[in-house]
Structure formats: structure tokens, C-alpha cells
Scaffold this motif. Sequence first.
Motif, PDB file in Angstrom:
ATOM      1  N   ILE A   1      -2.442   5.073   3.536  1.00 36.81           N
ATOM      2  CA  ILE A   1      -2.233   4.891   5.316  1.00 36.81           C
ATOM      3  C   ILE A   1      -2.340   6.417   5.563  1.00 36.81           C
ATOM      4  N   LEU A   2      -1.864   7.136   4.778  1.00 39.94           N
ATOM      5  CA  LEU A   2      -2.611   8.342   5.778  1.00 39.94           C
ATOM      6  C   LEU A   2      -4.192   8.779   6.085  1.00 39.94           C
ATOM      7  N   ILE A   3      -4.511   8.704   4.775  1.00 37.33           N
ATOM      8  CA  ILE A   3      -5.916   9.015   4.399  1.00 37.33           C
ATOM      9  C   ILE A   3      -6.745   7.704   5.745  1.00 37.33           C
ATOM     10  N   ALA A   4      -6.467   6.798   5.353  1.00 41.02           N
ATOM     11  CA  ALA A   4      -6.636   5.791   6.492  1.00 41.02           C
ATOM     12  C   ALA A   4      -6.591   6.544   7.691  1.00 41.02           C
TER      13      ALA A   4
ATOM     14  N   GLY B   1      -8.498   8.205  12.650  1.00 40.60           N
ATOM     15  CA  GLY B   1      -8.781   9.291  13.951  1.00 40.60           C
ATOM     16  C   GLY B   1     -10.162   9.565  14.293  1.00 40.60           C
ATOM     17  N   GLY B   2     -10.771  11.287  12.811  1.00 39.40           N
ATOM     18  CA  GLY B   2     -11.835  11.434  12.789  1.00 39.40           C
ATOM     19  C   GLY B   2     -13.050  10.418  13.366  1.00 39.40           C
ATOM     20  N   ILE B   3     -12.761   9.064  13.286  1.00 40.39           N
ATOM     21  CA  ILE B   3     -13.876   8.657  13.659  1.00 40.39           C
ATOM     22  C   ILE B   3     -13.048   8.277  15.091  1.00 40.39           C
ATOM     23  N   TYR B   4     -13.019   8.205  15.763  1.00 36.91           N
ATOM     24  CA  TYR B   4     -12.710   7.970  17.374  1.00 36.91           C
ATOM     25  C   TYR B   4     -13.196   9.499  17.485  1.00 36.91           C
ATOM     26  N   LEU B   5     -12.258  10.475  17.222  1.00 36.79           N
ATOM     27  CA  LEU B   5     -13.139  12.797  17.586  1.00 36.79           C
ATOM     28  C   LEU B   5     -14.391  12.613  18.323  1.00 36.79           C
TER      29      LEU B   5
ATOM     30  N   MET C   1       0.496  -0.874   0.101  1.00 41.94           N
ATOM     31  CA  MET C   1       0.254  -0.351   0.036  1.00 41.94           C
ATOM     32  C   MET C   1       1.041   1.322  -0.074  1.00 41.94           C
ATOM     33  N   SER C   2       0.480   2.319  -0.660  1.00 46.48           N
ATOM     34  CA  SER C   2       1.017   3.568  -0.993  1.00 46.48           C
ATOM     35  C   SER C   2       1.303   4.048   0.647  1.00 46.48           C
ATOM     36  N   THR C   3       2.070   5.077   0.789  1.00 47.19           N
ATOM     37  CA  THR C   3       2.034   6.271   2.853  1.00 47.19           C
ATOM     38  C   THR C   3       0.422   7.234   1.895  1.00 47.19           C
ATOM     39  N   GLU C   4       0.246   7.046   1.772  1.00 49.40           N
ATOM     40  CA  GLU C   4      -1.029   8.322   1.017  1.00 49.40           C
ATOM     41  C   GLU C   4      -2.419   7.303   1.504  1.00 49.40           C
TER      42      GLU C   4
END
Length: 133
Positions: free
Chosen positions: A6-9, A14-18, A1-4
Motif C-alpha cells: 500500500i505504501l509503495i502504491a 503521488g509521484g505520478i500526481y506531482l 494487502m501488506s502495508t508495504e
Amino acid sequence: MSTEVILIAVIILGGIYLLSLRIRNKHVDGQEKELKTPEEILPEVQQRLESGEDKIKLIKFVRVETGLGLKEAKDLVEGNFKMNTADSDTELQQKVKEMLQSGSGPIKATKYVREQTGWGLKEAKDFVDNANR
């Protein structure tokens, strides 16, 4: 997988957690919200059930308003919730004190309170802490 990817995931998670923290937040306008007892909220729950409100939404409502755990809120909505009376509070408090003095520890005492009352973890822990004073 590309880092982009992974970063989006990570950002999405994080948004779901918040968002979930915000939903669970017990504060309203900077002041702590007073939780209701199951006895106080039961008439409203029954009324909403009769009006056809979705059980899942109602369980979420009960959890936010009372601080009950998922199982306890589900039991309340489905009519299987054990209500605790003032008379049994004294007996329960005495039993908790005996458990703590005998060395059972606060975790076992909290578990016992939850089994006897159907309360959520925080409510049961607060009860044990107050009984320990």
C-alpha cells in the motif's frame, strides 16, 4: 494487502500526481508563461500535422501552449475549432453582462462563453470576470 504494498502504491501515485502538476505548470524560469491564442498557434499545428506528428502529442502541445481544455484542443487539431473574432467579442461581452445582470450567475455565463468560443475553463472564466467589471 501488506502495508508495504500500500505504501509503495501511494508513493507511485503521488509521484505520478506531482509529475502531472509539473507538466501542467504554466511557469518558465520562475516567470509566468504567456499563453498563446488558438489563432496564433494554428499555423504551427497545421505544419506539425502535415509533417506527420502524432495527434495525441499535438493535442498535449496545444493544451500547454494555449490553456485550452482537452475537447477544445482536440477540435483545434482536427480542424473543428470555432475561432472567435474581435467583433463577436464585443457581442459576447454584452451577452455575458446581460446574463450576469439578469441573475444567471457566473457559472452559467462561463459555460455559455465556453460553448460560444470553444475556450477552456480558465480562459472563459477570465472573460466573464473581465466582463463583470
